[in-house]
Design an enzyme around this catalytic site. Structure first.
Site, PDB file in Angstrom:
ATOM      1  N   VAL A  93       5.521 -19.672  -1.682  1.00 21.99           N
ATOM      2  CA  VAL A  93       4.109 -19.588  -1.326  1.00 21.99           C
ATOM      3  C   VAL A  93       3.195 -19.433  -2.542  1.00 21.99           C
ATOM      4  O   VAL A  93       1.972 -19.284  -2.381  1.00 21.99           O
ATOM      5  CB  VAL A  93       3.846 -18.454  -0.307  1.00 21.99           C
ATOM      6  CG1 VAL A  93       4.467 -18.788   1.037  1.00 21.99           C
ATOM      7  CG2 VAL A  93       4.359 -17.119  -0.831  1.00 21.99           C
ATOM      8  N   TYR A 140       1.736  -4.581 -10.753  1.00 18.67           N
ATOM      9  CA  TYR A 140       1.902  -4.389  -9.308  1.00 18.67           C
ATOM     10  C   TYR A 140       0.652  -3.743  -8.718  1.00 18.67           C
ATOM     11  O   TYR A 140       0.111  -4.204  -7.702  1.00 18.67           O
ATOM     12  CB  TYR A 140       3.127  -3.514  -9.048  1.00 18.67           C
ATOM     13  CG  TYR A 140       3.407  -3.264  -7.586  1.00 18.67           C
ATOM     14  CD1 TYR A 140       3.994  -4.244  -6.798  1.00 18.67           C
ATOM     15  CD2 TYR A 140       3.082  -2.048  -6.990  1.00 18.67           C
ATOM     16  CE1 TYR A 140       4.249  -4.027  -5.454  1.00 18.67           C
ATOM     17  CE2 TYR A 140       3.329  -1.825  -5.655  1.00 18.67           C
ATOM     18  CZ  TYR A 140       3.922  -2.814  -4.881  1.00 18.67           C
ATOM     19  OH  TYR A 140       4.170  -2.585  -3.550  1.00 18.67           O
ATOM     20  N   LYS A 155      -1.924  -5.502  -6.020  1.00 18.39           N
ATOM     21  CA  LYS A 155      -2.085  -4.939  -4.679  1.00 18.39           C
ATOM     22  C   LYS A 155      -3.522  -4.491  -4.424  1.00 18.39           C
ATOM     23  O   LYS A 155      -4.042  -4.624  -3.306  1.00 18.39           O
ATOM     24  CB  LYS A 155      -1.110  -3.777  -4.472  1.00 18.39           C
ATOM     25  CG  LYS A 155       0.348  -4.205  -4.346  1.00 18.39           C
ATOM     26  CD  LYS A 155       0.552  -5.122  -3.146  1.00 18.39           C
ATOM     27  CE  LYS A 155       2.002  -5.461  -2.894  1.00 18.39           C
ATOM     28  NZ  LYS A 155       2.185  -6.315  -1.712  1.00 18.39           N
ATOM     29  N   THR A 184      12.980   0.720   2.981  1.00 19.99           N
ATOM     30  CA  THR A 184      13.320  -0.664   3.298  1.00 19.99           C
ATOM     31  C   THR A 184      14.463  -1.114   2.403  1.00 19.99           C
ATOM     32  O   THR A 184      14.789  -0.443   1.414  1.00 19.99           O
ATOM     33  CB  THR A 184      12.110  -1.595   3.064  1.00 19.99           C
ATOM     34  OG1 THR A 184      11.839  -1.651   1.651  1.00 19.99           O
ATOM     35  CG2 THR A 184      10.884  -1.099   3.809  1.00 19.99           C
TER      36      THR A 184
END
Length: 261
Positions: A69, A163, A167, A198
């Site tokens: 993507v 990061y 974000k 996760t």
């Protein structure tokens, strides 16, 4: 059940990268359980196919689609596939995210460029590809997945400047899309995800997992399902009057602080 009946959703980064249920997989599964047809977008087609089989075994509707993507061509093909396969496109859930350590001095320019491309540019490209299809159906819901790191300065770490910046950029992207397309029936909201357990963070080990749990005011561990339940609400018509929202899913980490005595 049926809160997303007759809707079509694209979930990017849908399949977990290791054993277990990550944020993307939980979202895709709940979307399907609520009646949506779901396009499972992953670079790794085998993992997406495995998730497709899981959803179909539950009686849901899903189709795997391989795409990087960060590519404009791939995102256009993704949106066209969803509209052709299911006849419409109502929901875009941007879940792709990668990380790296390093502050402004120690981080590499290569990591900076890679994370901005993967975490922020990819979401913009997916929106660019999907919004025209949503408009053709009368509107839609876009959900971007950000992180507590994009809202809080996190001390005591090796740094995560690329990061954090990417974000935080997702939050600005969300607000811009919400403003630009509100009159056209497009809603855009952002989930600010905290220290959920996760497959992506399993390598940190049990001690780190326990430290992360204790840092949360609710003193419990979040999971991908907590993220998914919030996503279902934002994707559904129940949230028809909700746009431009930054919704923390973090057990109170962002809002609650110890009071000095």
């Amino acid at each position: 059940m049926g809160r997303l009946a007759n809707k079509v959703a694209v979930v990017t980064g849908a399949a977990s990268q290791a054993e277990g249920v990550g944020n993307g997989a939980a979202v895709a599964m709940l979307f399907a359980r609520e009646g949506a047809g779901v396009v499972l977008v992953n670079r790794n087609l085998d993992r997406a196919k495995a998730l497709e089989e899981t959803i179909r075994a539950e009686g849901g509707e899903a189709t795997a689609f391989a795409a990087d993507v960060t590519s404009p061509e791939a995102t256009q093909a993704m949106a066209a596939f969803a509209a052709d396969r299911y006849g419409r496109l109502d929901i875009l859930h941007n879940n792709v995210g990668v990380g790296s350590s390093g502050n402004t001095v120690t981080g590499t320019l290569e990591d900076w460029d890679r994370l901005i491309q993967a975490n922020l540019t990819s979401a913009m490209l997916c929106c660019r590809a999907c919004i025209p299809r949503m408009l053709a159906g009368g509107g839609g819901s876009i959900i971007n997945v950000s992180s507590s790191a994009g809202m809080l300065g996190l001390s005591g770490t090796a740094g995560a400047v690329a990061y954090t910046a990417s974000k935080a950029g997702l939050q600005g992207l969300t607000l811009s899309i919400a403003a630009d397309h509100a009159a056209e029936g497009i809603r855009a909201n952002c989930l600010i995800v905290g220290t959920v357990a996760t497959p992506l963070v399993a390598h940190l080990g049990e001690e780190a997992r326990e430290r992360r749990r204790k840092a949360v005011p609710l003193q419990t561990e979040g999971t991908g399902w907590d993220v998914a339940y919030a996503a279902v609400y934002l994707a559904s018509d129940e949230a028809r009057w909700v746009t431009g929202v930054m919704l923390p899913i973090d057990g109170g980490l962002h809002s609650i602080r110890p009071w000095p005595r």
